[in-house]
Design a protein around this motif. Sequence first.
Motif, PDB file in Angstrom:
ATOM      1  N   VAL A   1      18.644  40.122  28.993  1.00  0.00           N
ATOM      2  CA  VAL A   1      17.937  38.975  29.568  1.00  0.00           C
ATOM      3  C   VAL A   1      18.717  37.693  29.296  1.00  0.00           C
ATOM      4  CG1 VAL A   1      15.845  37.571  29.419  1.00  0.00           C
ATOM      5  CG2 VAL A   1      15.662  40.054  29.469  1.00  0.00           C
ATOM      6  N   ALA A   2      19.187  37.526  28.069  1.00  0.00           N
ATOM      7  CA  ALA A   2      19.910  36.308  27.706  1.00  0.00           C
ATOM      8  C   ALA A   2      21.206  36.158  28.487  1.00  0.00           C
ATOM      9  CB  ALA A   2      20.199  36.291  26.212  1.00  0.00           C
ATOM     10  N   THR A   3      21.850  37.263  28.816  1.00  0.00           N
ATOM     11  CA  THR A   3      23.107  37.211  29.568  1.00  0.00           C
ATOM     12  C   THR A   3      22.890  37.272  31.071  1.00  0.00           C
ATOM     13  OG1 THR A   3      23.355  39.605  29.297  1.00  0.00           O
ATOM     14  CG2 THR A   3      24.465  38.182  27.696  1.00  0.00           C
TER      15      THR A   3
ATOM     16  N   ARG B   1      26.947  32.538  32.139  1.00  0.00           N
ATOM     17  CA  ARG B   1      27.022  31.097  32.428  1.00  0.00           C
ATOM     18  C   ARG B   1      27.327  30.787  33.886  1.00  0.00           C
ATOM     19  NH1 ARG B   1      29.942  31.865  27.657  1.00  0.00           N
ATOM     20  NH2 ARG B   1      29.077  30.895  25.794  1.00  0.00           N
ATOM     21  N   PHE B   2      27.438  31.808  34.724  1.00  0.00           N
ATOM     22  CA  PHE B   2      27.901  31.562  36.086  1.00  0.00           C
ATOM     23  C   PHE B   2      27.190  32.492  37.063  1.00  0.00           C
ATOM     24  CE2 PHE B   2      30.789  32.318  39.648  1.00  0.00           C
ATOM     25  CZ  PHE B   2      31.111  31.021  40.027  1.00  0.00           C
ATOM     26  N   THR B   3      26.762  31.940  38.203  1.00  0.00           N
ATOM     27  CA  THR B   3      26.194  32.752  39.286  1.00  0.00           C
ATOM     28  C   THR B   3      26.832  32.335  40.605  1.00  0.00           C
ATOM     29  OG1 THR B   3      24.352  31.205  39.628  1.00  0.00           O
ATOM     30  CG2 THR B   3      23.971  33.044  38.117  1.00  0.00           C
ATOM     31  N   LEU B   4      26.940  33.293  41.487  1.00  0.00           N
ATOM     32  CA  LEU B   4      27.480  33.037  42.823  1.00  0.00           C
ATOM     33  C   LEU B   4      26.545  33.681  43.839  1.00  0.00           C
ATOM     34  CD1 LEU B   4      29.783  31.960  44.643  1.00  0.00           C
ATOM     35  CD2 LEU B   4      30.896  34.197  44.373  1.00  0.00           C
ATOM     36  N   ASP B   5      26.040  32.871  44.781  1.00  0.00           N
ATOM     37  CA  ASP B   5      25.092  33.339  45.791  1.00  0.00           C
ATOM     38  C   ASP B   5      25.660  33.147  47.185  1.00  0.00           C
ATOM     39  OD1 ASP B   5      23.166  33.936  43.869  1.00  0.00           O
ATOM     40  OD2 ASP B   5      22.373  31.887  43.894  1.00  0.00           O
ATOM     41  N   PHE B   6      25.332  34.100  48.046  1.00  0.00           N
ATOM     42  CA  PHE B   6      25.585  33.975  49.479  1.00  0.00           C
ATOM     43  C   PHE B   6      24.323  33.429  50.123  1.00  0.00           C
ATOM     44  CE2 PHE B   6      25.362  36.229  53.682  1.00  0.00           C
ATOM     45  CZ  PHE B   6      26.278  35.405  54.327  1.00  0.00           C
ATOM     46  N   ILE B   7      24.418  32.311  50.864  1.00  0.00           N
ATOM     47  CA  ILE B   7      23.234  31.661  51.434  1.00  0.00           C
ATOM     48  C   ILE B   7      23.396  31.510  52.948  1.00  0.00           C
ATOM     49  CG2 ILE B   7      22.366  30.471  49.388  1.00  0.00           C
ATOM     50  CD1 ILE B   7      24.077  28.065  50.109  1.00  0.00           C
ATOM     51  N   PRO B   8      23.049  32.542  53.698  1.00  0.00           N
ATOM     52  CA  PRO B   8      23.143  32.451  55.144  1.00  0.00           C
ATOM     53  C   PRO B   8      21.986  31.630  55.722  1.00  0.00           C
ATOM     54  CG  PRO B   8      22.209  34.549  54.525  1.00  0.00           C
ATOM     55  CD  PRO B   8      22.559  33.850  53.244  1.00  0.00           C
TER      56      PRO B   8
ATOM     57  N   SER C   1      22.360  27.203  65.614  1.00  0.00           N
ATOM     58  CA  SER C   1      23.413  27.118  64.599  1.00  0.00           C
ATOM     59  C   SER C   1      23.334  28.332  63.696  1.00  0.00           C
ATOM     60  CB  SER C   1      23.264  25.837  63.763  1.00  0.00           C
ATOM     61  OG  SER C   1      22.061  25.853  63.026  1.00  0.00           O
ATOM     62  N   ALA C   2      24.480  28.721  63.181  1.00  0.00           N
ATOM     63  CA  ALA C   2      24.578  29.811  62.203  1.00  0.00           C
ATOM     64  C   ALA C   2      25.630  29.425  61.183  1.00  0.00           C
ATOM     65  CB  ALA C   2      24.950  31.112  62.886  1.00  0.00           C
ATOM     66  N   VAL C   3      25.235  29.430  59.922  1.00  0.00           N
ATOM     67  CA  VAL C   3      26.133  29.007  58.854  1.00  0.00           C
ATOM     68  C   VAL C   3      26.089  30.044  57.736  1.00  0.00           C
ATOM     69  CG1 VAL C   3      26.637  27.242  57.130  1.00  0.00           C
ATOM     70  CG2 VAL C   3      25.787  26.562  59.383  1.00  0.00           C
ATOM     71  N   ALA C   4      27.254  30.429  57.289  1.00  0.00           N
ATOM     72  CA  ALA C   4      27.366  31.302  56.107  1.00  0.00           C
ATOM     73  C   ALA C   4      27.895  30.450  54.966  1.00  0.00           C
ATOM     74  CB  ALA C   4      28.306  32.460  56.388  1.00  0.00           C
ATOM     75  N   GLY C   5      27.136  30.394  53.871  1.00  0.00           N
ATOM     76  CA  GLY C   5      27.523  29.531  52.760  1.00  0.00           C
ATOM     77  C   GLY C   5      27.602  30.269  51.445  1.00  0.00           C
ATOM     78  N   LEU C   6      28.250  29.639  50.508  1.00  0.00           N
ATOM     79  CA  LEU C   6      28.327  30.120  49.136  1.00  0.00           C
ATOM     80  C   LEU C   6      27.856  29.008  48.211  1.00  0.00           C
ATOM     81  CD1 LEU C   6      31.831  31.868  49.126  1.00  0.00           C
ATOM     82  CD2 LEU C   6      29.610  32.998  49.160  1.00  0.00           C
ATOM     83  N   ARG C   7      27.095  29.405  47.209  1.00  0.00           N
ATOM     84  CA  ARG C   7      26.652  28.438  46.214  1.00  0.00           C
ATOM     85  C   ARG C   7      26.971  28.985  44.832  1.00  0.00           C
ATOM     86  NH1 ARG C   7      21.028  27.117  47.254  1.00  0.00           N
ATOM     87  NH2 ARG C   7      20.527  29.142  46.319  1.00  0.00           N
ATOM     88  N   ALA C   8      27.736  28.231  44.063  1.00  0.00           N
ATOM     89  CA  ALA C   8      28.112  28.620  42.699  1.00  0.00           C
ATOM     90  C   ALA C   8      27.436  27.671  41.720  1.00  0.00           C
ATOM     91  CB  ALA C   8      29.623  28.583  42.512  1.00  0.00           C
ATOM     92  N   GLU C   9      26.958  28.238  40.634  1.00  0.00           N
ATOM     93  CA  GLU C   9      26.283  27.429  39.613  1.00  0.00           C
ATOM     94  C   GLU C   9      26.825  27.821  38.248  1.00  0.00           C
ATOM     95  OE1 GLU C   9      21.925  26.087  39.832  1.00  0.00           O
ATOM     96  OE2 GLU C   9      21.898  27.820  38.475  1.00  0.00           O
ATOM     97  N   GLN C  10      27.241  26.832  37.491  1.00  0.00           N
ATOM     98  CA  GLN C  10      27.811  27.065  36.158  1.00  0.00           C
ATOM     99  C   GLN C  10      27.044  26.266  35.123  1.00  0.00           C
ATOM    100  OE1 GLN C  10      31.744  25.525  35.486  1.00  0.00           O
ATOM    101  NE2 GLN C  10      32.172  26.964  33.832  1.00  0.00           N
ATOM    102  N   VAL C  11      26.697  26.937  34.031  1.00  0.00           N
ATOM    103  CA  VAL C  11      26.014  26.276  32.921  1.00  0.00           C
ATOM    104  C   VAL C  11      27.065  25.619  32.031  1.00  0.00           C
ATOM    105  CG1 VAL C  11      24.559  26.580  30.898  1.00  0.00           C
ATOM    106  CG2 VAL C  11      24.079  27.884  32.978  1.00  0.00           C
ATOM    107  N   LEU C  12      26.990  24.294  31.920  1.00  0.00           N
ATOM    108  CA  LEU C  12      27.917  23.554  31.071  1.00  0.00           C
ATOM    109  C   LEU C  12      27.423  23.466  29.636  1.00  0.00           C
ATOM    110  CD1 LEU C  12      28.715  20.613  33.517  1.00  0.00           C
ATOM    111  CD2 LEU C  12      30.106  22.642  33.079  1.00  0.00           C
ATOM    112  N   TYR C  13      26.119  23.417  29.480  1.00  0.00           N
ATOM    113  CA  TYR C  13      25.529  23.290  28.137  1.00  0.00           C
ATOM    114  C   TYR C  13      24.129  23.879  28.177  1.00  0.00           C
ATOM    115  CZ  TYR C  13      23.358  21.125  24.029  1.00  0.00           C
ATOM    116  OH  TYR C  13      22.680  20.912  22.857  1.00  0.00           O
ATOM    117  N   ARG C  14      23.813  24.644  27.132  1.00  0.00           N
ATOM    118  CA  ARG C  14      22.458  25.180  27.021  1.00  0.00           C
ATOM    119  C   ARG C  14      22.038  25.178  25.559  1.00  0.00           C
ATOM    120  NH1 ARG C  14      22.969  30.131  28.994  1.00  0.00           N
ATOM    121  NH2 ARG C  14      21.978  29.848  31.017  1.00  0.00           N
TER     122      ARG C  14
END
Length: 820
Positions: free
Chosen positions: A425-427, A705-712, A734-747
């Motif tokens: 869970v923590a990871t 600390r990092f997640t990567l999502d595909f957001i169509p 319209s049709a858009v394929a996107g990527l969203r990355a999120e990184q934890v800098l401090y927790r």
Amino acid sequence: MFRVSCSSRVIKLRSGRYLLMVSMLFPTWAYAQTSAYDELIIQARDGDRQPLLQYLAVREQQTQLTAGEIADWLQVSSWANNDVETLAVWDRYRQRMDIPARGQVAAARALRNQKQWNASLAVWETVLQDEPGNSDARTGWIMTLADAHRNEQAITEARRWADEEPGPEREALLAYVYHAQGKNWDSVLAASQLDTDSDQNKNVVPTLLAAMSANRIAGPALTLSERYPQPDAIKRQLELDAAAQTVRAAFTPTRNEDERFLVADKALARYNALIDEWKDNPEAQADVRRARIDRLGALVIRKHMDDAIAEFESLEANGKPVPDYARRWVASAYLAQKQPDKAESLLESIYFPRGSTLASQPLTMDDQQELLYARLDNNHFDEAKQQLDTYSKETPYLQRIYGSPTPQPNDSWLLARTLQTEYLVATNDLPAAETHAERLARTGSGNQALRIAYASVLLARGLPRAAERELKLAEVIEPSNLALERQQAWTAMELQEWRQADELTKDVVKRSPDDAATLQLERLMAVHNKAELRIAGSQGISSDSPVSGKNDFTLNTALYSPPINQNWRLFTGYNFARGDFEEGKGISRDLLAGAEWTSRDLWAEMEISGRNDGSDQKIGGRLSGWYDFSDNWRAGASAERLSRNTPLRALRNGVNSNGGDLWVRWYQNERREYQVSLSGAHFTDGNDRLEYGISGKERLWTSPRFTLDFIPGIGGSNNSKEDVPYYNPKRDFSAVAGLRAEQVLYRHYDTVWKQQFEAGAGGYWQKGHSPGAINQLGYGQRIQWNNVVDAGVKLTWDKRPYDGKRERNIALAFDLNVRF
């Protein structure tokens, strides 16, 4: 370690026996009471030994001392606990004359006190060769064998003598030998057979006290010392042993926290009294320090974590290290006070000294758990993984217990598997955590803790109804379990069962007010009961968009009251929009007020607003809500008069709209969800607009600390009119394929700082114009602080066609949510 010895440093035979020996070896005492030397001997026997020792030292310089006088010197200096002088005299005369047995016995005791075992044994054996029946010499010889760890010979000789001459002194000697070998149960068994009520056996009471103390039978030992007064130093040790026994009892699991607190309070009161009594006694300072150290355990049990930490740091400041057993307590205090770095450092200093990767001693189950939690809270995930792997390898499913032919279940094995769930869970590996926790819960269906752990993983995945079902099954085993009630309260909050959550929280707080998990639950409930301020907006930096205009700025605010009667909240707000267009500046101001209703499966808002768009004042309203059919399906709708989605350019040109929308969301878990929406609007210029869209999220990569999502995203619209003063394509898609990355800098617990990256590409089709590309980029940061502040800012860039012309938009978006 205690000792039973003829030496005055250790437990001695009574001085009456020495008097008997002296009277036997010096018969002239019976009729020469008036001589000066006899007077010095009598003074030494009564405790005033220095005059005789000074007399002999002076006489040695004047004349040759006799063997009897040398024996007297050795014996009296031994009574005075002066081993250095005893051995100095012994070394000067042992080669020059035959010293009587009593002098040799004194020298042997001094050698034993100095831990010169072989030399001491040699003297004892010399005495026994000359006087086989000398019981003092035989006692000292056997005790020295025990001290020298000649275990087989010592126990054999002690048993032989006890068989030959049964009696309390022989049993006391046997108890001593057992204790020297670490066989404390055998020692206390032998000592317990002594009849302390007999005046003849009072000299063996120190042996019994030492055996009882070694076996942590501190209460009876203290009572025995009150019947037979002991020296102050021994009495202080027994007092400390009895208080320590109370601390250990406070760590024993009980039916509720109140019982443990009563025991801990008793220990604290006792320690405070002892410290006040001894603090001004110079001879008791070591005992005062021990009392302060042992008191740390009672402070931790009583949840006085700040006091425990302050006392520990004060003790460490003196330069003397605190023992490991107390450092473990303080590590728990640091962890409870959300200082995991100090907790981890303390535990590693105990088990992994000087940076070793291999534990110097086996970790207790509690310390395994606390060390893992400290590492996870410190985001030291690699170290936590290594610890879990090692622990799992060292803990088989079954263990063999000495004396039992049947292997027994291993509690450490279960703890290792339970901690594996916490690690996953923590990871952020929630799928693996769910699989692991479910397997444990299903294969150990009678274990309530496993079902609770499984429910917590389901809740972390956004599946509160599934978690609720598991908790209902767990409730059958022990309905009043504190961990169960806490998890039920958290789940009730997620389900918007506010009354149930409040009742459960109050019960948990009443039963365990100082527990860290209870305090966390109480705080979350308190945060829910606070007022809330929401602010969101955007500022255009460089834009050619016909929708928002140049120098555009939007601001939406809402202030919610604390909950009223659990389910209601009143709110008021202000919305503002501004933008520059070819025909002039557009401005819109909305003042609004309304009420929010939340309950299980349902959320709804009713709002009334007043709008000023620069031309006149209008009254609008809104109804919106959603309903949860299950953990996976949610449907929502809204209807608005003076829709907030009306383009600012339309308002600038005196056009308003009314509208509404319908939407359905399918949510599998935190890694996959999709939403379909349909909305319509009727403009006051006669235009009717219909919009539709599909959006979703697919998790591609997860690490701690990092997640990567595909957001169509797919969307389009139809409008009934084209010749209007705002952007209004007849049909577009319209049709858009996107990527969203999120990184934890401090927790750090409930404080999280993240950065976000977004990028997308797609196409846009508008009737009557050529297709064009859509490109999007974004970067933002978000901070969540202590469950009361959630704020973010994002810089966005996008380029897309409008009426066949690609135009650029750079904007800064921001939002803030504060509970107060």
